[in-house]
Design a protein around this motif. Structure first.
Motif, short mmCIF file in Angstrom:
data_model
loop_
_atom_site.label_atom_id
_atom_site.label_comp_id
_atom_site.label_asym_id
_atom_site.label_seq_id
_atom_site.Cartn_x
_atom_site.Cartn_y
_atom_site.Cartn_z
N ALA A 1 0.94 -1.02 -0.24
CA ALA A 1 -0.05 -0.05 -0.17
C ALA A 1 0.78 1.14 0.32
O ALA A 1 2.04 1.25 0.09
CB ALA A 1 -0.71 0.34 1.65
N TYR A 2 -0.06 2.09 -0.24
CA TYR A 2 1.06 3.37 -0.44
C TYR A 2 0.07 4.50 -0.24
O TYR A 2 -0.90 4.42 -0.11
CB TYR A 2 1.73 4.26 -1.76
CG TYR A 2 0.91 4.31 -2.52
CD1 TYR A 2 -0.32 5.23 -2.81
CD2 TYR A 2 0.41 3.80 -3.75
CE1 TYR A 2 -0.71 5.65 -3.96
CE2 TYR A 2 -0.78 3.48 -4.38
CZ TYR A 2 -1.26 5.10 -5.01
OH TYR A 2 -2.69 5.33 -6.33
N GLU A 3 1.07 5.56 0.20
CA GLU A 3 0.02 7.21 0.91
C GLU A 3 1.08 8.72 0.54
O GLU A 3 1.91 8.75 0.34
CB GLU A 3 -0.05 7.65 2.53
CG GLU A 3 -1.05 8.80 2.61
CD GLU A 3 -1.40 8.83 3.50
OE1 GLU A 3 -1.90 9.75 4.39
OE2 GLU A 3 -1.09 7.75 4.84
N LYS B 1 -4.39 5.90 2.09
CA LYS B 1 -3.95 4.20 2.41
C LYS B 1 -4.87 3.94 1.32
O LYS B 1 -5.65 3.46 1.04
CB LYS B 1 -3.66 3.95 3.93
CG LYS B 1 -2.95 2.72 3.23
CD LYS B 1 -3.49 1.78 4.89
CE LYS B 1 -2.62 0.79 4.84
NZ LYS B 1 -2.58 -0.09 6.24
N ARG C 1 4.63 7.76 1.45
CA ARG C 1 4.93 6.31 2.20
C ARG C 1 4.61 5.21 2.28
O ARG C 1 3.38 5.42 1.34
CB ARG C 1 4.80 6.95 4.62
CG ARG C 1 3.44 7.15 4.18
CD ARG C 1 3.19 7.76 5.99
NE ARG C 1 2.06 7.70 5.84
CZ ARG C 1 1.67 8.43 7.74
NH1 ARG C 1 2.46 8.23 8.62
NH2 ARG C 1 0.49 8.79 7.43
N TRP D 1 3.67 0.63 2.26
CA TRP D 1 2.82 -0.48 4.25
C TRP D 1 3.53 -1.71 2.97
O TRP D 1 3.45 -1.57 1.76
CB TRP D 1 1.83 -0.43 4.36
CG TRP D 1 1.21 -0.03 5.23
CD1 TRP D 1 1.37 0.36 6.71
CD2 TRP D 1 0.92 1.45 4.83
NE1 TRP D 1 0.71 1.20 6.81
CE2 TRP D 1 0.31 2.14 6.05
CE3 TRP D 1 0.76 2.51 3.82
CZ2 TRP D 1 0.32 3.45 6.62
CZ3 TRP D 1 0.09 3.64 3.69
CH2 TRP D 1 -0.27 4.53 5.13
N GLU E 1 4.55 -0.04 8.35
CA GLU E 1 4.56 0.93 7.67
C GLU E 1 5.53 2.21 8.13
O GLU E 1 6.56 1.86 8.21
CB GLU E 1 3.77 1.71 8.70
CG GLU E 1 3.13 3.67 7.52
CD GLU E 1 2.60 4.52 8.70
OE1 GLU E 1 3.47 5.09 8.66
OE2 GLU E 1 1.73 3.65 9.61
#
Length: 377
Positions: free
Chosen positions: A56-58, A78, A105, A107, A113
């Motif tokens: 996952a990313y943000e 997210k 950022r 995961w 994270e």
């Protein structure tokens, strides 16, 4: 046994270090002057773990580098995805000339994270025709368009009276241009603005010129050549394919430390001359340079341009202007000849040792008016 114990201790470490590097926007690291309204962002995942992967990313984007809450213009939240290439910005519509900072950022596969990445940025170009306050200027009133002509020079002196925070120049031309500020070349791109179907798409370039400006008197100047715009194109012998007059469109935007701004632009206050040392310049037929006609300081403040003529102002459309999309032409390497020799006919040959594209620098001495001819093959 001692060595075995050290091995087991090392083997038992949990290696979870990960970081995002190689942040790019539209394939470029920290670009300035883009006009993609929903820029695409990419990053790389670094990890010391085996078989590490992103789950996952943000992404967050802000107008200030500290990512203060009031400056955030988009947060993706997210996103469950392993994608890390060309992820589209979906925030508030970007503004012309504005800089945007971003971080990402991620995961990993086990849900750990990461910290926020290093900070990257992109800066928008001029997105609308109305953002251009400059006018097209044309240096020549009459010109023999059936042949190659001397390069045209244009210049303007101007004054800046407050401490400067930052400055950008947005520039393009009909023909080819080289831009100078206070006697120094702006940028290191060659053959600008590049070759496109000019009536449909004319690229402009954006340069950070903060360090080239100074409080007090300044001067900007440009050299304009035929290029593909009106020079002889390909092997047909045809000239003036896109137009008959050279032109420059140039806009400097200065932001002062007190937050105020000023625009210096091409208009009827600029002056022009054709009495410089470059007597002709052609894509396919080379250049003629007369060192006896060099004009020292012509792009510097204080130069006496009283004998220079006024430029003309033209009303060309601005709707075809686009930010540079291609990779620029730049000097990337300097080569020295592997040998220099004379042929039986007496021609002096410099063998560069490889096929190449570039230009020659040489030092000569002789009486004024001596002609030297260089041929490339």
């Amino acid at each position: 046994m001692k060595h075995m114990r050290l091995f087991l201790i090392f083997f038992g470490l949990t290696l979870t270090t990960q970081a995002q590097t190689g942040l790019t926007c539209e394939h470029l690291a920290n670009p300035i002057g883009i006009d993609v309204r929903q820029p695409r962002l990419s990053w790389k995942m670094n990890s010391t773990e085996r078989n590490a992967k992103q789950s996952a990313y943000e992404i967050r984007v802000a107008t200030t580098a500290d990512f203060a809450a009031q400056s955030i213009v988009w947060n993706s939240g997210k996103v469950a995805s392993d994608a890390s290439v060309l992820q589209e910005y979906k925030g508030k519509a970007p503004e012309s000339g504005k800089r945007y900072f971003w971080q990402v950022r991620i995961w990993d596969g086990s849900g750990k994270e990461s910290a926020w990445s290093e900070t990257a940025f992109w800066e928008m170009g001029l997105l609308n025709a109305s953002d251009w306050k400059a006018r097209w200027i044309e240096p020549e009133k009459t010109v023999d368009t059936a042949k190659a002509n001397p390069i045209s020079l244009v210049r303007k002196a101007f004054s800046l009276k407050k401490p400067i925070a930052s400055a950008r120049v947005y520039v393009t031309a009909h023909g080819l241009y080289e831009l100078f500020l206070n006697g120094k070349r702006v940028g290191n791109d060659q053959l600008t603005p590049g070759w496109t179907s000019y009536n449909r798409r004319l690229q402009y370039q954006v340069y950070d010129i903060t360090d080239l400006l100074k409080n007090g008197q300044n001067a900007i100047g440009a050299m304009l050549a035929d290029g593909w715009y009106r020079g002889e194109l390909a092997w047909s012998g045809r000239r003036n394919f896109y137009g008959k007059k050279l032109g420059l469109l140039c806009q400097i935007q200065v932001r002062y430390q007190d937050g105020s701004q000023e625009v210096i632009k091409t208009d009827d206050s600029w002056k022009t001359a054709q009495n410089g040392p470059v007597r002709s310049s052609e894509i396919y037929h080379g250049e003629t340079y007369d060192a006896r006609m060099e004009l020292g300081g012509w792009a510097e403040a204080g130069y006496n341009d009283k004998s220079w003529a006024k430029v003309g102002v033209a009303n060309h459309p601005l709707t075809n202007l686009v930010a540079t999309a291609g990779v620029p032409v730049r000097k990337i390497q300097e080569l020295k000849p592997v040998r220099i020799f004379r042929t039986p006919e007496g021609t002096l040959v410099a063998d560069m040792g490889q096929n190449m594209v570039g230009w020659v620098r040489l030092k000569v001495s002789g009486t004024a008016g001596t002609k030297i001819t260089l041929r490339h093959t």
